[in-house]
Enzyme design. Structure first.
Site, short mmCIF file in Angstrom:
data_model
loop_
_atom_site.label_atom_id
_atom_site.label_comp_id
_atom_site.label_asym_id
_atom_site.label_seq_id
_atom_site.Cartn_x
_atom_site.Cartn_y
_atom_site.Cartn_z
N LYS A 196 23.93 32.91 40.61
CA LYS A 196 22.86 32.37 39.78
C LYS A 196 23.34 31.95 38.39
O LYS A 196 22.68 31.17 37.71
CB LYS A 196 21.72 33.37 39.66
CG LYS A 196 20.99 33.64 40.97
CD LYS A 196 20.15 32.46 41.40
CE LYS A 196 19.21 32.83 42.53
NZ LYS A 196 18.29 31.73 42.87
N SER A 222 20.27 41.76 48.95
CA SER A 222 20.05 40.45 49.56
C SER A 222 21.33 39.90 50.18
O SER A 222 21.28 39.16 51.17
CB SER A 222 19.50 39.46 48.53
OG SER A 222 20.39 39.29 47.44
#
Length: 311
Positions: free
Chosen positions: A43, A267
């Site tokens: 990210k 995740s």
């Protein structure tokens, strides 16, 4: 080489052939360690990409001390906090109140202002609250990673090209990716399909959710199924989805630590759970080359293992 800023070392993360895990699961598994990016995840790429795009279009002016507001309590928030510090912006992050307390503390240490949303209102409670705040403060700039085209474009221009370079002599059969904003699976997937037209792209989501039918339920796998079908997601890329449980992810995270000595977040573990399920169901053959990403490390998810630490 000496770099002038931590921003300059974002990207070019290594890809690892997970040989021991491959032997246990039953196919050739490769993973790109995006966890080694500054900020600890993939990210950071899109955080810088979205800010740079906003600067190019005149929405943000570097060094102006403008306020950026974003609904993110996870890795995007960390990337934005890093970039905001270095590029001269203030940052407000709206975070669901059930998100990792460790990341909340880290974001505060970076200097971000944290506002909590009521997670009982749904998976996108933080997004809704962020829009309410921006409505009250129209001078705030929301980059909105779920709608921002710079999100997948960043992966098209960097991550995907790095993957193609790494696999110059290996054919990829499957790309497995969790879907939150949809940015990385879209940007990477589109470029990889041009290189390998027969590539299968498989999305990962929490049990009870069904992205393709726009069904979203509360869950504890941070970063996946954000409560909407994100605008940046190219849903036509997805061959099918695989559902995983948080308990399966916790178990898989421990397996990766012991088998490969690689720290992965929940995740990220979801991707490997999905691969195992597909092999067990004979949907992936033993000679297949399967690629996925390790988004971040386990450090921010240690609360998931509290029951073990307390025994």
């Amino acid at each position: 080489m000496i770099y002038q800023s931590i921003i300059d070392v974002i990207g070019h993360t290594p890809t690892i052939h997970l040989k021991r895990l491959s032997e246990e699961i039953g196919c050739n598994i490769f993973s790109k360690l995006e966890s080694l990016n500054p900020g600890g995840s993939h990210k950071t790429r899109i955080a810088l990409g979205m800010i740079s795009n906003a600067e190019e279009t005149g929405i943000l002016i570097r060094g102006s001390n403008q306020t950026i507001i974003e609904p993110s309590g996870g890795n995007t928030g960390i990337g934005l906090a890093m970039a905001a510090n270095l590029l001269g912006y203030k940052l407000i992050l709206v975070i669901p109140d059930n998100y990792s307390k460790e990341k909340q503390k880290l974001l505060k240490l970076y200097g971000a202002e944290i506002i909590l949303s009521d997670s009982r209102l749904g998976n996108n409670s933080h997004g809704e609250k962020a829009f309410e705040i921006q409505f009250e403060h129209p001078n705030y700039v929301m980059l909105n990673q779920q709608k921002n085209l710079a999100n997948p474009q960043t992966h098209r221009k960097s991550t995907a090209l790095e993957i193609i370079e790494d696999f110059s002599e290996i054919n990829l059969d499957y790309f497995i990716g969790g879907i939150g904003t949809g940015g990385h699976i879209t940007g990477i997937g589109e470029v990889l399909l041009e290189k390998w037209p027969s590539l299968k792209i498989i999305g990962v989501e929490p049990d009870g959710c069904n992205l393709l039918k726009d069904i979203h339920v509360p869950h504890n796998i941070q970063g996946l199924s954000v409560g909407i079908i994100p605008d940046v997601l190219n849903i036509e890329l997805i061959d099918f989805m695989v559902q995983v449980s948080v308990d399966e992810c916790i178990k898989m995270a421990k397996i990766l630590l012991k088998k490969e000595s690689i720290s992965i977040g929940i995740s990220s573990a979801a991707n490997f759970v999905a691969i195992k399920k597909l092999v067990d169901e004979n949907k992936i053959s033993s000679d297949s080359n399967v690629f996925t990403l390790i988004y971040d490390q386990i450090d921010s998810y240690l609360n998931y293992f509290d029951i073990e630490f307390n025994n």
